[in-house]
Design a protein around this motif. Structure first.
Motif, PDB file in Angstrom:
ATOM      1  N   GLN A 110      -3.155  -6.362  -4.727  1.00 22.59           N
ATOM      2  CA  GLN A 110      -3.272  -5.057  -5.370  1.00 22.59           C
ATOM      3  C   GLN A 110      -3.127  -5.165  -6.883  1.00 22.59           C
TER       4      GLN A 110
ATOM      5  N   ASP B  72      -5.893  -4.010  -9.746  1.00 20.39           N
ATOM      6  CA  ASP B  72      -5.550  -3.015 -10.766  1.00 20.39           C
ATOM      7  C   ASP B  72      -5.432  -3.613 -12.162  1.00 20.39           C
TER       8      ASP B  72
ATOM      9  N   GLY C 220     -10.531   1.604  -9.809  1.00 22.75           N
ATOM     10  CA  GLY C 220     -10.469   1.240 -11.219  1.00 22.75           C
ATOM     11  C   GLY C 220     -11.733   0.572 -11.718  1.00 22.75           C
TER      12      GLY C 220
END
Length: 505
Positions: A371, A375, A398
């Motif tokens: 993750q 990100d 994103g």
């Protein structure tokens, strides 16, 4: 040739161009065959057979990418997946070039063993029966059978469930038997996309009908007997371009099934005496443009009326449709969109979960590191080759526009959630999730491309635009989605494999 067809071909060629400098970060797990211990030399003079074959022997069945940088790699014998006759070794192997035009695997001129068309021998061979050649692929390179090799086949390719030939040229200097040989029993499902075959007696050969093969953006030129010969296989062909003095596509066998959509078939020389297309069983064609041939199509099926079609083909079916409701006997003529291509970013713009403490092939939980990588604001997130453990939700959002596995595997359980992001198109590719408890959900209206991937628990999507190129898994649940699939293999045993609720598939 219609404007729509020209546009489709141009879009396909533009998409292919994005992938013409396929390079990976040093820690991706991709094996550079020019480096130790293999040491292949792309100088066009050194015999690289032993070097490449050693890699195929040692790295078989491991989901490894065997990578060749631009250069000419001379060979003098068949390159064989697994090296031996042990079929268990002839799968999960990917031969990858840096670029289609730049990487040339070239057979020596007048090479011993390649001189007899009655005993043909391939330059590349990816396996034999039974139907377990999972995830085999050959990508972004040229196979050149040289001169004085009339018994040479460019490639004998065999893949099952999920596997592909992509961005490949197969050519001969003067003579050759078959360009792409797909005639092994129990072939497919697999995808052949962005393929050019130049020369040979026969350009493409398919046979047997156990599964099916999907073709997209195929160019045939200069064959001596037939461009594409199908003996009993079920084939789906989109965007076929042929320039030949012989029949472009012949399917004379009584059990063959052909779906041909969007084709430009230019006959030269002796083509005026032969049809562009031949059928002996089931044949559906739409938007086919022909010039220089005696007829566009000669159809002589055993259990339907014979037909001869002149000029261009707007739509033709050798057999009347079977339907639950009254109809006009024509197809729905649904729109066919080319798969959008995401530009291949410079490896400096890639990031991996390794940067945040993730590690493949151990028992540690990689969810948090994955993750954090997603990100981190990079356009490409990659998984170095190996197994990555997931134990919860993973959100793709994103700046990410490509999530690429480098043929890595997931293990564990959880969900991969594709959400809104900055990029209008997201590519999710080259990942294996067999034997996991991991599902994929698409919770965004943007376009998502799934390619060269297996999905253990299938996929759920709502309101998305989806493309599938060479994907295996089940079940697939589409709610108010628009879906275009080229080789989607919904392989499973319980319940509906594909559920379309209010969308277009």
């Amino acid at each position: 040739m219609s404007y729509a067809f020209r546009l489709s071909v141009v879009l396909g060629l533009c998409a292919s161009a994005f992938a013409e400098n396929v390079v990976f970060p040093p820690d991706s797990g991709v094996v550079d065959l020019t480096q130790a211990p293999y040491g292949a030399k792309g100088d066009g003079q050194t015999d690289c057979t032993a070097a490449i074959q050693r890699a195929l022997d040692e790295l078989n069945c491991q989901n490894r990418i065997l990578w060749l940088p631009d250069g000419t790699y001379l060979v003098s014998n068949t390159l064989k997946w697994g090296g031996t006759n042990n079929a268990n070794n002839q799968k999960r192997t990917i031969l990858q070039g840096q670029s289609e035009a730049g990487v040339i695997v070239r057979l020596k001129d007048a090479c011993a063993g390649f001189g007899d068309p009655a005993r043909p021998k391939p330059v590349i061979w990816t396996g034999t029966l039974p139907a377990q050649r999972f995830r085999n692929a050959v990508r972004n390179l040229t196979i050149d059978v040289g001169k004085g090799n009339p018994g040479a086949n460019g490639m004998h390719f065999y893949a099952n469930n999920q596997g592909a030939v992509r961005n490949v040229t197969i050519r001969t200097g003067d003579a050759g038997n078959i360009g792409l040989d797909l005639a092994m029993g129990d072939q497919g499902p697999c995808l052949i996309k962005d393929l050019k075959v130049i020369g040979f007696e026969t350009g493409i050969f398919t046979k047997h009908g156990t599964a099916s093969i999907t073709f997209a953006n195929i160019t045939l030129e200069g064959q001596k007997k037939v461009g594409f010969l199908n003996l009993g296989q079920c084939i789906f062909v989109e965007n076929l371009s042929s320039r030949n003095a012989v029949t472009a596509l012949s399917s004379p066998d009584k059990s063959g099934v052909v779906y041909l959509v969007n084709a430009g078939l230019a006959g030269t020389g002796g083509a005026a005496d032969v049809p562009a297309l031949q059928n002996g069983a089931f044949f559906f064609a739409r938007n086919v443009k022909t010039t220089g041939y005696r007829h566009a199509l000669e159809s002589k099926p055993e259990k339907a009326e014979a037909a001869t079609v002149e000029g261009d083909i707007e739509e033709f079916s050798s057999h009347p449709p079977q339907a639950l409701f009254p109809n006009d006997g024509k197809s729905l003529a649904l729109e066919i969109r080319p798969t959008p291509e995401v530009p291949w970013d410079d490896p400096q713009d890639w990031i991996a979960p390794v940067a945040f403490g993730g590690k493949p092939d151990d028992e540690g939980d990689d969810t948090q590191a994955l993750q954090q990588a997603l990100d981190a604001g990079k356009p490409t997130v990659y998984l170095p080759n190996g197994s990555w453990k997931l134990s919860g939700d993973l959100r793709i959002r994103g700046a990410v526009r490509r999530f690429v596995g480098c043929e890595a595997r997931f293990k564990g359980e959880g969900r991969i959630l594709i959400e809104d992001g900055e990029a209008p198109v997201l590519a999710f590719e080259r990942i294996e999730m067999n034997y996991t408890r991991i599902g994929v959900e698409v919770n965004t209206a943007r376009t998502v491309v799934f390619a060269n991937t297996t999905l253990a628990l299938g996929l759920k999507a709502r309101g998305a635009t989806l493309f599938f190129d060479d994907v295996c898994g089940y079940p697939f649940e589409f709610v108010k989605c628009r879906v275009w699939a080229r080789q989607l293999n919904p392989e499973g045993s319980e319940g509906p494999r594909v559920l379309n609720d209010g969308g277009t598939v």
